[in-house]
Design an enzyme around this catalytic site. Sequence first.
Site, mmCIF file in Angstrom:
data_model
loop_
_atom_site.group_PDB
_atom_site.id
_atom_site.type_symbol
_atom_site.label_atom_id
_atom_site.label_comp_id
_atom_site.label_asym_id
_atom_site.label_seq_id
_atom_site.Cartn_x
_atom_site.Cartn_y
_atom_site.Cartn_z
ATOM 1 N N HIS A 191 -1.339 14.087 7.589
ATOM 2 C CA HIS A 191 -0.347 14.511 6.599
ATOM 3 C C HIS A 191 -0.996 14.749 5.246
ATOM 4 O O HIS A 191 -1.889 13.992 4.855
ATOM 5 C CB HIS A 191 0.697 13.406 6.404
ATOM 6 C CG HIS A 191 1.627 13.243 7.559
ATOM 7 N ND1 HIS A 191 2.915 13.719 7.553
ATOM 8 C CD2 HIS A 191 1.453 12.657 8.772
ATOM 9 C CE1 HIS A 191 3.496 13.430 8.695
ATOM 10 N NE2 HIS A 191 2.632 12.789 9.462
ATOM 11 N N HIS A 208 5.147 3.287 5.435
ATOM 12 C CA HIS A 208 4.424 3.124 4.173
ATOM 13 C C HIS A 208 5.108 2.143 3.229
ATOM 14 O O HIS A 208 6.281 1.815 3.391
ATOM 15 C CB HIS A 208 4.209 4.474 3.482
ATOM 16 C CG HIS A 208 5.476 5.233 3.201
ATOM 17 N ND1 HIS A 208 6.208 5.874 4.166
ATOM 18 C CD2 HIS A 208 6.135 5.470 2.038
ATOM 19 C CE1 HIS A 208 7.253 6.465 3.623
ATOM 20 N NE2 HIS A 208 7.239 6.236 2.333
ATOM 21 N N GLU A 238 11.447 5.347 -4.553
ATOM 22 C CA GLU A 238 11.836 6.584 -3.883
ATOM 23 C C GLU A 238 13.346 6.609 -3.680
ATOM 24 O O GLU A 238 13.883 5.847 -2.875
ATOM 25 C CB GLU A 238 11.160 6.688 -2.515
ATOM 26 C CG GLU A 238 9.647 6.593 -2.552
ATOM 27 C CD GLU A 238 9.053 6.660 -1.141
ATOM 28 O OE1 GLU A 238 9.735 7.126 -0.220
ATOM 29 O OE2 GLU A 238 7.912 6.205 -0.981
ATOM 30 N N HIS A 261 14.320 3.332 -1.607
ATOM 31 C CA HIS A 261 13.251 2.478 -1.118
ATOM 32 C C HIS A 261 12.427 2.095 -2.338
ATOM 33 O O HIS A 261 11.744 2.925 -2.924
ATOM 34 C CB HIS A 261 12.444 3.199 -0.035
ATOM 35 C CG HIS A 261 13.271 3.539 1.161
ATOM 36 N ND1 HIS A 261 13.329 4.795 1.713
ATOM 37 C CD2 HIS A 261 14.115 2.777 1.900
ATOM 38 C CE1 HIS A 261 14.156 4.785 2.745
ATOM 39 N NE2 HIS A 261 14.644 3.573 2.885
ATOM 40 N N HIS A 304 9.118 0.979 4.495
ATOM 41 C CA HIS A 304 10.079 1.863 5.163
ATOM 42 C C HIS A 304 9.327 2.904 5.987
ATOM 43 O O HIS A 304 8.100 2.972 5.953
ATOM 44 C CB HIS A 304 11.029 2.517 4.162
ATOM 45 C CG HIS A 304 10.349 3.292 3.073
ATOM 46 N ND1 HIS A 304 9.667 2.679 2.037
ATOM 47 C CD2 HIS A 304 10.224 4.616 2.857
ATOM 48 C CE1 HIS A 304 9.178 3.602 1.226
ATOM 49 N NE2 HIS A 304 9.482 4.786 1.704
HETATM 50 FE FE FE2 Z 1 8.865 6.789 1.381
#
Ligand code: FE2
Length: 432
Positions: A285, A328, A334, A358, A364
Amino acid sequence: MSQYKYLSGFGNEFASEDSRCPGSLPANQNSPQKCPYGLYAEQLSGSAFTCPRETNKRSWLYRILPSVKHRDFEKFSGTSHFGNIWEDNPLPNQLRWSPFDIVEGDFISGLRTVCGAGDPKARNGLAIHIYSCTKSMENSAFYNADGDMLIVPQLGALDVTTEFGKIYVKPNEICVIQQGMRFSVGVEGDTRGYILEVFGGHFQLPNLGPIGANGLANPRDFLTPVAWYEDKECDFTIIAKYQGATFAAKQDHSPFDVVAWHGNYAPYKYDLDKFMVINSVSFDHVDPSIFTVLTCQSNTPGVAIADFVIFPPRWSVQEHTFRPPYYHRNCMSEFMGLIKGNYEAKVGGFMPGQASLHSMMTPHGPDSNCFEGASNMELKAERIADGSMAFMFESSLSLAVSKWGQEICQKLQHDYINCWASLKKNFTGPAE
Ligand code: FE2
């Protein structure tokens, strides 16, 4: 619809005059002894006078009456649960809200603050609000003395009249109305969306680094309204958010009386479908920063007070890769929302009009169903997120949730943590 005309570009030095008054913009001077058409000249500063050129923002407005012609401000009782109302009640849990209710009333009466950090008095921080409404603001306008507002419509279009002209913003578009700019919102029917408010800074396009000169949100796709005015005498209310509280002042005329303006401090809108998506075409990613539309930077290089990030429809092609967002923990906060469709990491679990938070270092990632599916799927090039648009407000500040967000809205899902409960141990043990 002839009043909806736009100027293209991000942060440009624009010049605009209402076509009914040609020559209303002074030719080569900001503040002539007498302005054309008997207008008043008024400067709106969006930065300290002495900011470097790349961050210096101001516009000159040529208007029928100067903004100062109003009566005293008084405390405004027409909002509730709006302002600097996050409390000293820390809550590190993963939070997810069901779709927020739509409140009867206009845009201002339906503002609700979910979370925030910092202090507008110290010019550092942010707040995240939900708005909902069913009717248009009438003979009233709002301005925010505390900061800029990035507005994300989710349901229903916003017909926004600003001092600079008119902007029509549909879901899947966003608009930014900066500190001090007066605006009024017209709607048709049920309307809902999200607002990211930043204190003390302005949104800018992210630097592109090795990406080069093109990509992500391109400057020419940002649209600023052309000048539009009304010469209207009436009982008008100016509502202001100032130091986290709301005030109102009466005046005898519409503030949308700017016949011409020029400058680089003006509202704008952007269509999220115009975002050029960049991603990995081999394996693994790229960090989600690759999806940043706009950023409001802190004074630490590379650290944002808030980023506005989107997850648009795109191709997913990575080989040998767990393709959904990985598990992560983040040193940032977030806050996510969904404009339409399904969010790929929680299919069926995150509906339009919902939100999640989060918080700093709270773990999460994909729920168990998503993990099982993505771990065992045959990897081929495929479209993802078609018909959907999820977004994130990501902040380097630690966000506190208001009492409205924690209790009063009654939308917090107290079983959210269970979506990870069935994650099972797959460890095969040491080789024998
Ligand atoms: Fe996240």
